[in-house]
Scaffold this motif. Structure first.
Motif, PDB file in Angstrom:
ATOM      1  N   MET A 201      16.624   5.360  -9.874  1.00 55.60           N
ATOM      2  CA  MET A 201      15.521   4.383 -10.368  1.00 55.60           C
ATOM      3  C   MET A 201      15.870   3.715 -11.608  1.00 55.60           C
ATOM      4  O   MET A 201      15.304   2.552 -11.716  1.00 55.60           O
ATOM      5  CB  MET A 201      14.289   5.260 -10.649  1.00 55.60           C
ATOM      6  N   LEU A 202      16.897   4.159 -12.482  1.00 59.63           N
ATOM      7  CA  LEU A 202      16.909   3.460 -13.912  1.00 59.63           C
ATOM      8  C   LEU A 202      18.211   2.543 -13.516  1.00 59.63           C
ATOM      9  O   LEU A 202      19.503   2.730 -13.760  1.00 59.63           O
ATOM     10  CB  LEU A 202      17.646   4.421 -14.845  1.00 59.63           C
ATOM     11  N   LYS A 203      17.758   1.183 -12.780  1.00 56.83           N
ATOM     12  CA  LYS A 203      18.704   0.226 -12.580  1.00 56.83           C
ATOM     13  C   LYS A 203      18.888  -0.758 -13.722  1.00 56.83           C
ATOM     14  O   LYS A 203      19.934  -1.100 -13.657  1.00 56.83           O
ATOM     15  CB  LYS A 203      18.187  -0.383 -11.496  1.00 56.83           C
ATOM     16  N   LYS A 204      17.938  -0.656 -14.456  1.00 59.00           N
ATOM     17  CA  LYS A 204      18.181  -1.536 -15.750  1.00 59.00           C
ATOM     18  C   LYS A 204      17.922  -0.835 -17.047  1.00 59.00           C
ATOM     19  O   LYS A 204      17.081  -0.136 -17.079  1.00 59.00           O
ATOM     20  CB  LYS A 204      17.082  -2.755 -15.750  1.00 59.00           C
ATOM     21  N   PHE A 205      18.494  -1.313 -18.177  1.00 59.70           N
ATOM     22  CA  PHE A 205      18.445  -0.464 -19.348  1.00 59.70           C
ATOM     23  C   PHE A 205      16.702  -0.581 -19.656  1.00 59.70           C
ATOM     24  O   PHE A 205      16.210   0.542 -20.222  1.00 59.70           O
ATOM     25  CB  PHE A 205      19.088  -1.211 -20.439  1.00 59.70           C
ATOM     26  N   GLU A 206      16.186  -1.713 -19.616  1.00 59.91           N
ATOM     27  CA  GLU A 206      14.731  -1.855 -20.123  1.00 59.91           C
ATOM     28  C   GLU A 206      13.842  -0.873 -19.246  1.00 59.91           C
ATOM     29  O   GLU A 206      12.769  -0.429 -20.041  1.00 59.91           O
ATOM     30  CB  GLU A 206      14.178  -3.018 -19.767  1.00 59.91           C
ATOM     31  N   ALA A 236       2.867  -1.186 -14.355  1.00 53.01           N
ATOM     32  CA  ALA A 236       3.797  -1.694 -13.624  1.00 53.01           C
ATOM     33  C   ALA A 236       3.278  -3.245 -13.094  1.00 53.01           C
ATOM     34  O   ALA A 236       4.078  -3.943 -12.987  1.00 53.01           O
ATOM     35  CB  ALA A 236       3.493  -0.667 -12.055  1.00 53.01           C
ATOM     36  N   TYR A 237       2.039  -3.174 -13.070  1.00 53.56           N
ATOM     37  CA  TYR A 237       1.505  -4.576 -12.631  1.00 53.56           C
ATOM     38  C   TYR A 237       1.754  -5.714 -13.698  1.00 53.56           C
ATOM     39  O   TYR A 237       2.460  -6.750 -13.296  1.00 53.56           O
ATOM     40  CB  TYR A 237      -0.145  -4.478 -12.631  1.00 53.56           C
TER      41      TYR A 237
ATOM     42  N   LEU B 106      12.843  -0.681  -0.359  1.00 50.82           N
ATOM     43  CA  LEU B 106      11.448  -0.701  -0.567  1.00 50.82           C
ATOM     44  C   LEU B 106      10.731   0.904  -0.272  1.00 50.82           C
ATOM     45  O   LEU B 106      10.016   1.460  -1.088  1.00 50.82           O
ATOM     46  CB  LEU B 106      10.698  -1.905   0.010  1.00 50.82           C
ATOM     47  N   GLY B 107      11.087   1.117   0.813  1.00 50.10           N
ATOM     48  CA  GLY B 107      10.631   2.536   1.482  1.00 50.10           C
ATOM     49  C   GLY B 107      11.062   3.465   0.451  1.00 50.10           C
ATOM     50  O   GLY B 107      10.199   4.761   0.396  1.00 50.10           O
ATOM     51  N   ASP B 108      12.469   3.565   0.027  1.00 48.71           N
ATOM     52  CA  ASP B 108      12.826   4.603  -0.736  1.00 48.71           C
ATOM     53  C   ASP B 108      12.225   4.794  -2.276  1.00 48.71           C
ATOM     54  O   ASP B 108      11.575   5.707  -2.658  1.00 48.71           O
ATOM     55  CB  ASP B 108      14.335   4.306  -1.080  1.00 48.71           C
ATOM     56  N   SER B 109      12.053   3.423  -2.731  1.00 46.38           N
ATOM     57  CA  SER B 109      11.191   3.481  -4.321  1.00 46.38           C
ATOM     58  C   SER B 109       9.763   3.867  -3.837  1.00 46.38           C
ATOM     59  O   SER B 109       9.318   4.378  -4.998  1.00 46.38           O
ATOM     60  CB  SER B 109      11.543   2.178  -4.916  1.00 46.38           C
ATOM     61  N   LEU B 110       9.283   3.340  -2.932  1.00 49.75           N
ATOM     62  CA  LEU B 110       7.751   3.669  -2.818  1.00 49.75           C
ATOM     63  C   LEU B 110       7.311   5.074  -2.336  1.00 49.75           C
ATOM     64  O   LEU B 110       6.687   5.879  -2.939  1.00 49.75           O
ATOM     65  CB  LEU B 110       7.304   2.462  -1.691  1.00 49.75           C
ATOM     66  N   ALA B 181       6.668  -0.086  -7.910  1.00 47.76           N
ATOM     67  CA  ALA B 181       6.996   0.971  -7.427  1.00 47.76           C
ATOM     68  C   ALA B 181       7.942   1.780  -8.491  1.00 47.76           C
ATOM     69  O   ALA B 181       7.780   3.008  -8.857  1.00 47.76           O
ATOM     70  CB  ALA B 181       7.449   1.247  -6.195  1.00 47.76           C
ATOM     71  N   ASN B 182       9.086   1.042  -8.778  1.00 44.06           N
ATOM     72  CA  ASN B 182       9.912   1.727  -9.606  1.00 44.06           C
ATOM     73  C   ASN B 182       9.316   1.985 -10.917  1.00 44.06           C
ATOM     74  O   ASN B 182       9.744   3.056 -11.615  1.00 44.06           O
ATOM     75  CB  ASN B 182      10.896   0.620  -9.941  1.00 44.06           C
ATOM     76  N   VAL B 183       8.731   1.167 -11.597  1.00 43.47           N
ATOM     77  CA  VAL B 183       8.051   1.426 -12.953  1.00 43.47           C
ATOM     78  C   VAL B 183       6.964   2.749 -12.815  1.00 43.47           C
ATOM     79  O   VAL B 183       6.920   3.565 -13.440  1.00 43.47           O
ATOM     80  CB  VAL B 183       7.158   0.029 -13.557  1.00 43.47           C
ATOM     81  N   VAL B 184       6.382   2.563 -11.734  1.00 43.60           N
ATOM     82  CA  VAL B 184       5.353   3.870 -11.418  1.00 43.60           C
ATOM     83  C   VAL B 184       5.966   4.997 -11.681  1.00 43.60           C
ATOM     84  O   VAL B 184       5.771   6.105 -12.266  1.00 43.60           O
ATOM     85  CB  VAL B 184       4.434   3.643 -10.342  1.00 43.60           C
ATOM     86  N   GLY B 185       7.004   5.151 -10.761  1.00 38.68           N
ATOM     87  CA  GLY B 185       7.930   6.215 -10.306  1.00 38.68           C
ATOM     88  C   GLY B 185       8.591   6.689 -11.690  1.00 38.68           C
ATOM     89  O   GLY B 185       8.626   7.991 -12.004  1.00 38.68           O
ATOM     90  N   LEU B 186       8.983   5.965 -12.401  1.00 35.52           N
ATOM     91  CA  LEU B 186       9.742   6.272 -13.724  1.00 35.52           C
ATOM     92  C   LEU B 186       8.723   6.847 -14.657  1.00 35.52           C
ATOM     93  O   LEU B 186       9.123   7.713 -15.512  1.00 35.52           O
ATOM     94  CB  LEU B 186      10.495   5.023 -14.186  1.00 35.52           C
ATOM     95  N   MET B 187       7.500   6.349 -14.822  1.00 35.00           N
ATOM     96  CA  MET B 187       6.537   6.926 -15.694  1.00 35.00           C
ATOM     97  C   MET B 187       6.149   8.165 -15.293  1.00 35.00           C
ATOM     98  O   MET B 187       6.033   9.136 -16.102  1.00 35.00           O
ATOM     99  CB  MET B 187       5.412   6.008 -15.865  1.00 35.00           C
ATOM    100  N   VAL B 188       6.132   8.490 -13.977  1.00 39.03           N
ATOM    101  CA  VAL B 188       5.667   9.620 -13.421  1.00 39.03           C
ATOM    102  C   VAL B 188       6.952  10.648 -13.746  1.00 39.03           C
ATOM    103  O   VAL B 188       6.720  11.854 -14.096  1.00 39.03           O
ATOM    104  CB  VAL B 188       5.643   9.660 -11.903  1.00 39.03           C
TER     105      VAL B 188
END
Lengths: 267, 274
Positions: A201-206, A236-237, B106-110, B181-188
């Protein structure tokens, strides 16, 4: 006991097919309690399922990469752990963790073998296509489905029928410090699954910033996963909105700089 | 353009989508499965045997995506097979190859990287307290998304047809949902580091008074000290270390790392460090 082993073998067969079709039961937490129920120890099944679920959290097939086979691994390790430890849930969990790793990896090799055998389906499919035989396509899935089911059922039967005694004497022979160490390992090993998730998941540094946010919310503020997820959706939004706007803004800036250039030229 | 497939046909497509992965193989991955899934639709679209045969051959080519992506692609393909003329058929394959990558991502990250960790950790925490609700809740939540999204994608994808592609290019929908989805996933994941991984040390430093020579008057538990600075700091340290090792080895030795960690933990508990 033989009857129980046969029932578990049948479940392995069904779950094996489910894994490549409907995909309804393919996580350790969904499988282990069923095994626990059959062996008459739901509590141990729950504890093992929860531990394995977390341990294998980041493990999954990505693209053509084949991950360790969690289905066979969970079924065999849960069964053997409950069968060979008499009642102690902690020892059962420690045994299950230890067994889950080699069984999952060995079973994975069988799946690789099946995907190789399945290559022969291509010529069958081409023959059906040449004859425009739509009815015939119905049967395409049955030989590989039987093969996949068997790839889960046969190792399960062999492991349970011949392994239970050996595992029991091994568990009895293990010194307590090893069992204690394995119990501790059960709560540290999930780091691997989580690190695998991070890797994907960490594709970008930010994006590291969101990882920090999540960690702080949970460790300092003690938020549960559910409220955490809702907050994450808000972040995220707005993150998505900002990245989209900056991308559009960068394009706009380029255009306007071109324009000013032209204006200067006009002057 | 009139759409010929009935609800029953779409249900059939859904059923065949569910068994698509059984034929996964190393030559065309899901090529065989895709052809099998789309075949009844093709039969309805092409009355000429030669055309049907050509169409079936076209769909045995290499294909692979995520299971929910498969649903969208199958449905859009079905709609396109109906609406395109004989000389536009090559476009269908380029649509398939164009969509399978982004939709797999998309499927993977979601689902794999966001939904499964969320419901897995909720289910596991309930199961740890001995409640059977844990796995049941996980099963329901998992399959609402897993099965529900698949069926919805079939119906929606077919209705939209080629419009799905245009809509997507305009609004960049796949990319946007992936990012979120990526952001939600990373916070989780960040939250999971502190809730799920438990690394605690029983080590203590005793600062005995040097005058009286007594040892153990002031005992400082290292874990307590660490918790005051940053709760779960050891969990964070272990995770970041494993992450870097995995990154170096490109994620291919996860099982080996687990075995090494087990041995290390046994050794460290033996010496009373963990």
């Amino acid at each position: 006991m033989t009857m129980t082993i046969i029932v578990i073998t049948l479940i392995a067969f069904i779950l094996g097919i489910d894994d490549v079709s409907t995909k309804m039961f393919r996580r350790p937490l969904l499988i282990a309690p069923i095994i626990g129920f059959i062996l008459g120890d739901v509590q141990a099944g729950l504890a093992i399922g929860a531990t394995l679920e977390i341990m294998w959290m980041g493990i999954g097939n990505v693209g053509a990469y084949m991950a360790p086979d969690l289905i066979t691994g969970t079924i065999i390790s849960t069964s053997l752990a409950i069968m060979s430890t008499n009642g102690s849930i902690e020892t059962a969990v420690a045994t299950a963790i230890t067994l889950a790793i080699p069984t999952s990896i060995l079973a994975q090799q069988l799946l690789v073998l099946i995907q190789t055998i399945n290559v022969s389906l291509n010529s069958w499919a081409k023959r059906l296509a040449d004859n425009a035989d739509v009815k015939g396509t119905f049967w395409l899935i049955y030989p590989p489905a039987l093969l996949t089911g068997a790839a889960r059922a046969v190792p399960t039967f062999i492991a349970l029928y011949f392994g239970a005694g050996a595992i029991q004497s091994a568990v009895d022979a293990l010194p307590t410090f090893v069992i204690n160490g394995l119990e501790t390992a059960g709560s540290i090993i999930p780091a691997v699954g989580i690190a695998l998730l991070m890797l994907a998941m960490l594709k970008k540094f930010e994006l590291w910033m969101f990882l920090i946010l999540g960690f702080v919310f949970s460790s300092y503020l003690g938020l549960d996963i559910l409220p955490m997820t809702l907050i994450a959706i808000v972040f995220a939004y707005f993150y998505e909105m900002i990245t989209r706007k900056t991308a559009a803004g960068a394009n706009g800036a380029n255009e306007s700089s071109k324009n000013t250039g032209e204006e200067e030229y006009d002057l | 353009m009139e759409q010929k497939l009935t609800k029953r046909d779409l249900w059939k497509l859904f059923m065949r989508l569910n068994t698509m992965r059984i034929t996964l193989n190393y030559e065309t991955l899901q090529g065989v499965g895709f052809m099998r899934a789309i075949a009844p639709v093709l039969e309805k679209t092409y009355t000429d045997k030669e055309e049907l045969s050509d169409a079936m051959r076209r769909h045995t080519q290499f294909y692979n995506s995520h299971v929910n992506g498969d649903a969208v692609i199958l449905a859009v393909t079905a709609a396109m097979e109906e609406s395109t003329g004989p000389d536009e058929k090559e476009g269908i394959n380029s649509l398939k190859t164009g969509l399978m990558g982004p939709l797999a991502g998309l499927g993977d990250s979601l689902i794999k990287f966001t939904w499964v960790p969320i419901i897995g950790s909720i289910g596991a925490s309930l199961a740890f307290s001995g409640s059977i609700i844990g796995p049941i809740l996980m099963f329901i939540l998992y399959n609402i998304v897993n099965i529900g999204l698949r069926y919805y994608a079939i119906v929606y994808g077919y209705k939209k047809g080629i419009g799905f592609l245009n809509d997507n290019q305009e609004s960049n929908l796949i990319q946007r949902i992936s990012t979120m989805a990526n952001v939600v996933g990373l916070m989780v994941v960040g939250a999971l580091i502190s809730t799920i991984i438990k690394v605690q040390t029983p080590l203590e430093i005793s600062t005995g008074s040097s005058v009286t020579g007594e040892v153990g008057e002031n005992v400082i538990a290292i874990q307590e000290m660490l918790d005051q600075i940053m709760p779960s700091v050891l969990s964070l340290a272990v995770t970041i270390t494993v992450y870097h090792v995995l990154k170096k080895t490109k994620g291919s030795h996860a099982a080996m790392i687990i075995v090494i960690m087990m041995l290390l933990t046994i050794a460290l508990t033996y010496f009373g460090i963990l």
